[in-house]
Design a protein around this motif. Sequence first.
Motif, PDB file in Angstrom:
ATOM      1  N   TYR A  24      34.332  37.574  46.864  1.00 31.01           N
ATOM      2  CA  TYR A  24      33.565  38.399  45.907  1.00 31.01           C
ATOM      3  C   TYR A  24      33.952  39.620  45.720  1.00 31.01           C
ATOM      4  O   TYR A  24      34.566  40.303  44.616  1.00 31.01           O
ATOM      5  CB  TYR A  24      32.165  37.910  45.607  1.00 31.01           C
ATOM      6  CG  TYR A  24      31.552  38.382  44.215  1.00 31.01           C
ATOM      7  CD1 TYR A  24      31.608  37.640  43.329  1.00 31.01           C
ATOM      8  CD2 TYR A  24      30.712  39.611  44.462  1.00 31.01           C
ATOM      9  CE1 TYR A  24      31.202  38.080  42.260  1.00 31.01           C
ATOM     10  CE2 TYR A  24      29.899  39.871  43.183  1.00 31.01           C
ATOM     11  CZ  TYR A  24      30.104  39.083  42.027  1.00 31.01           C
ATOM     12  OH  TYR A  24      29.389  39.299  40.980  1.00 31.01           O
ATOM     13  N   GLY A  25      33.839  40.559  46.546  1.00 31.01           N
ATOM     14  CA  GLY A  25      33.971  42.098  46.845  1.00 31.01           C
ATOM     15  C   GLY A  25      35.371  42.190  46.386  1.00 31.01           C
ATOM     16  O   GLY A  25      35.830  43.174  45.844  1.00 31.01           O
ATOM     17  N   ILE A  26      36.382  41.598  46.919  1.00 26.38           N
ATOM     18  CA  ILE A  26      37.956  41.698  46.723  1.00 26.38           C
ATOM     19  C   ILE A  26      38.244  41.631  45.406  1.00 26.38           C
ATOM     20  O   ILE A  26      38.857  42.215  44.538  1.00 26.38           O
ATOM     21  CB  ILE A  26      38.679  40.884  47.620  1.00 26.38           C
ATOM     22  CG1 ILE A  26      38.486  41.516  49.228  1.00 26.38           C
ATOM     23  CG2 ILE A  26      40.263  40.942  47.223  1.00 26.38           C
ATOM     24  CD1 ILE A  26      39.171  40.419  50.133  1.00 26.38           C
ATOM     25  N   ILE A  27      37.882  40.437  44.750  1.00 28.47           N
ATOM     26  CA  ILE A  27      37.929  40.036  43.416  1.00 28.47           C
ATOM     27  C   ILE A  27      37.355  40.999  42.209  1.00 28.47           C
ATOM     28  O   ILE A  27      38.088  41.692  41.500  1.00 28.47           O
ATOM     29  CB  ILE A  27      37.330  38.728  42.977  1.00 28.47           C
ATOM     30  CG1 ILE A  27      38.306  37.618  43.658  1.00 28.47           C
ATOM     31  CG2 ILE A  27      37.499  38.471  41.331  1.00 28.47           C
ATOM     32  CD1 ILE A  27      37.582  36.302  43.446  1.00 28.47           C
ATOM     33  N   TRP A  28      36.021  41.749  42.604  1.00 26.52           N
ATOM     34  CA  TRP A  28      35.672  42.838  41.982  1.00 26.52           C
ATOM     35  C   TRP A  28      36.409  44.076  41.932  1.00 26.52           C
ATOM     36  O   TRP A  28      36.180  45.024  41.104  1.00 26.52           O
ATOM     37  CB  TRP A  28      34.012  42.987  41.974  1.00 26.52           C
ATOM     38  CG  TRP A  28      33.619  41.992  41.111  1.00 26.52           C
ATOM     39  CD1 TRP A  28      32.858  40.650  41.607  1.00 26.52           C
ATOM     40  CD2 TRP A  28      33.629  41.802  39.843  1.00 26.52           C
ATOM     41  NE1 TRP A  28      32.371  40.124  40.339  1.00 26.52           N
ATOM     42  CE2 TRP A  28      32.773  40.802  39.279  1.00 26.52           C
ATOM     43  CE3 TRP A  28      33.973  42.658  38.535  1.00 26.52           C
ATOM     44  CZ2 TRP A  28      32.255  40.198  38.036  1.00 26.52           C
ATOM     45  CZ3 TRP A  28      33.633  42.418  37.286  1.00 26.52           C
ATOM     46  CH2 TRP A  28      33.094  41.196  37.151  1.00 26.52           C
ATOM     47  N   LYS A  29      37.064  44.224  43.009  1.00 30.62           N
ATOM     48  CA  LYS A  29      37.916  45.218  42.994  1.00 30.62           C
ATOM     49  C   LYS A  29      39.173  45.311  42.332  1.00 30.62           C
ATOM     50  O   LYS A  29      39.671  46.258  41.901  1.00 30.62           O
ATOM     51  CB  LYS A  29      38.134  45.679  44.693  1.00 30.62           C
ATOM     52  CG  LYS A  29      37.038  46.339  45.463  1.00 30.62           C
ATOM     53  CD  LYS A  29      37.192  46.660  46.933  1.00 30.62           C
ATOM     54  CE  LYS A  29      36.039  46.931  47.561  1.00 30.62           C
ATOM     55  NZ  LYS A  29      36.367  47.590  49.247  1.00 30.62           N
ATOM     56  N   LEU A  30      39.617  44.141  42.305  1.00 30.69           N
ATOM     57  CA  LEU A  30      41.012  43.779  41.451  1.00 30.69           C
ATOM     58  C   LEU A  30      40.814  43.860  40.228  1.00 30.69           C
ATOM     59  O   LEU A  30      41.595  44.205  39.333  1.00 30.69           O
ATOM     60  CB  LEU A  30      41.503  42.688  42.094  1.00 30.69           C
ATOM     61  CG  LEU A  30      42.024  42.682  43.632  1.00 30.69           C
ATOM     62  CD1 LEU A  30      42.633  41.265  43.956  1.00 30.69           C
ATOM     63  CD2 LEU A  30      43.018  43.860  43.543  1.00 30.69           C
ATOM     64  N   VAL A  31      39.706  43.420  39.720  1.00 28.92           N
ATOM     65  CA  VAL A  31      39.198  43.074  38.219  1.00 28.92           C
ATOM     66  C   VAL A  31      39.771  44.501  37.388  1.00 28.92           C
ATOM     67  O   VAL A  31      40.280  44.458  36.191  1.00 28.92           O
ATOM     68  CB  VAL A  31      37.889  42.717  37.952  1.00 28.92           C
ATOM     69  CG1 VAL A  31      37.448  42.771  36.684  1.00 28.92           C
ATOM     70  CG2 VAL A  31      37.784  41.301  38.418  1.00 28.92           C
ATOM     71  N   PRO A  32      39.352  45.780  37.728  1.00 33.75           N
ATOM     72  CA  PRO A  32      39.355  47.071  36.910  1.00 33.75           C
ATOM     73  C   PRO A  32      40.854  47.210  36.947  1.00 33.75           C
ATOM     74  O   PRO A  32      41.474  47.669  35.923  1.00 33.75           O
ATOM     75  CB  PRO A  32      38.596  48.018  37.632  1.00 33.75           C
ATOM     76  CG  PRO A  32      37.640  47.506  38.579  1.00 33.75           C
ATOM     77  CD  PRO A  32      38.238  45.855  38.787  1.00 33.75           C
ATOM     78  N   ILE A  33      41.487  46.980  38.325  1.00 31.75           N
ATOM     79  CA  ILE A  33      43.124  47.264  38.045  1.00 31.75           C
ATOM     80  C   ILE A  33      43.676  46.443  37.210  1.00 31.75           C
ATOM     81  O   ILE A  33      44.609  46.805  36.646  1.00 31.75           O
ATOM     82  CB  ILE A  33      43.302  47.298  39.549  1.00 31.75           C
ATOM     83  CG1 ILE A  33      42.770  48.307  40.629  1.00 31.75           C
ATOM     84  CG2 ILE A  33      45.205  47.314  39.724  1.00 31.75           C
ATOM     85  CD1 ILE A  33      43.147  48.064  42.067  1.00 31.75           C
ATOM     86  N   LEU A  34      43.561  45.070  37.236  1.00 30.54           N
ATOM     87  CA  LEU A  34      44.068  43.891  36.502  1.00 30.54           C
ATOM     88  C   LEU A  34      43.837  44.448  35.028  1.00 30.54           C
ATOM     89  O   LEU A  34      44.743  44.084  34.371  1.00 30.54           O
ATOM     90  CB  LEU A  34      43.812  42.800  36.881  1.00 30.54           C
ATOM     91  CG  LEU A  34      44.185  42.250  38.140  1.00 30.54           C
ATOM     92  CD1 LEU A  34      43.862  40.826  38.660  1.00 30.54           C
ATOM     93  CD2 LEU A  34      45.901  42.437  38.354  1.00 30.54           C
ATOM     94  N   THR A  35      42.836  44.578  34.762  1.00 30.74           N
ATOM     95  CA  THR A  35      42.284  45.144  33.354  1.00 30.74           C
ATOM     96  C   THR A  35      43.062  46.427  32.834  1.00 30.74           C
ATOM     97  O   THR A  35      43.691  46.200  31.738  1.00 30.74           O
ATOM     98  CB  THR A  35      40.929  45.475  33.225  1.00 30.74           C
ATOM     99  OG1 THR A  35      40.111  44.328  33.739  1.00 30.74           O
ATOM    100  CG2 THR A  35      40.342  45.766  31.924  1.00 30.74           C
ATOM    101  N   LEU A  36      43.283  47.275  33.553  1.00 34.52           N
ATOM    102  CA  LEU A  36      44.177  48.313  33.376  1.00 34.52           C
ATOM    103  C   LEU A  36      45.457  48.056  33.253  1.00 34.52           C
ATOM    104  O   LEU A  36      46.207  48.430  32.007  1.00 34.52           O
ATOM    105  CB  LEU A  36      43.807  49.468  34.216  1.00 34.52           C
ATOM    106  CG  LEU A  36      44.665  50.943  34.225  1.00 34.52           C
ATOM    107  CD1 LEU A  36      44.014  51.600  33.014  1.00 34.52           C
ATOM    108  CD2 LEU A  36      44.810  51.467  35.510  1.00 34.52           C
ATOM    109  N   VAL A  37      46.106  47.200  33.975  1.00 36.62           N
ATOM    110  CA  VAL A  37      47.411  46.796  33.752  1.00 36.62           C
ATOM    111  C   VAL A  37      47.552  45.930  32.484  1.00 36.62           C
ATOM    112  O   VAL A  37      48.770  46.237  31.874  1.00 36.62           O
ATOM    113  CB  VAL A  37      47.956  45.936  35.130  1.00 36.62           C
ATOM    114  CG1 VAL A  37      49.201  45.311  34.847  1.00 36.62           C
ATOM    115  CG2 VAL A  37      47.869  46.860  36.210  1.00 36.62           C
ATOM    116  N   LEU A  38      46.698  45.077  32.371  1.00 35.16           N
ATOM    117  CA  LEU A  38      46.834  44.367  30.991  1.00 35.16           C
ATOM    118  C   LEU A  38      46.520  45.168  29.582  1.00 35.16           C
ATOM    119  O   LEU A  38      47.401  44.958  28.964  1.00 35.16           O
ATOM    120  CB  LEU A  38      45.821  43.162  31.112  1.00 35.16           C
ATOM    121  CG  LEU A  38      45.643  42.158  29.940  1.00 35.16           C
ATOM    122  CD1 LEU A  38      46.918  41.336  30.063  1.00 35.16           C
ATOM    123  CD2 LEU A  38      44.430  41.310  30.097  1.00 35.16           C
TER     124      LEU A  38
END
Length: 188
Positions: A24-38
């Motif tokens: 869950y922690g790893i996913i929430w670390k990747l969410v802002p990055i993926l949102t930025l890339v998208l």
Amino acid sequence: MIIYTIEVEDINSFYTLESLKELYGIIWKLVPILTLVLGITIGVLVIVWLEREISAGIQQRIGPEYAGPLGILQALADGTKLVFKENILPSRGNTRLFSIGPAIAVISILLSFSVIPFSSRLILADLNISIFLYIAISSIAPVGLLMSGYGSNNKYSFLGGLRAAAQSISYEIPLTLCVLSISLHAIH
């Protein structure tokens, strides 16, 4: 005997819960990055579409209209076509340099994003010299451009690689001076 098995099952469930917390922690670390890339990807698609529509209007011709509604997906169609194109390597050139050059250019730009803080909690590499590391890593990209031009064993491609590298360097010098002046001002 039954109590023992319940305790072992409870302990095992806590282990799985802990591993789920890590996931869950790893996913929430990747969410802002993926949102930025998208967001950046959608922004680029909109800008390319607007550029084509405005250029078509200036040149009095029909702009992109076949890929998606109003030609919105034309940039995706062009990117897909580019991905599936045949990879042509120069017969007399150095294929290693020709192939490694673009990889060096792209990898250096992607690595430079490792020092950019995406939020107050999401910092991939927290260094005191992050801005200088960003400039140093992103300055490697012209080397990849030169390698590709030289590896083609074609004087026109080599001149194109030199021109692209010179253009990149000419943009990096004012950027570096601006960043250094802000950094020096922040020290005082």
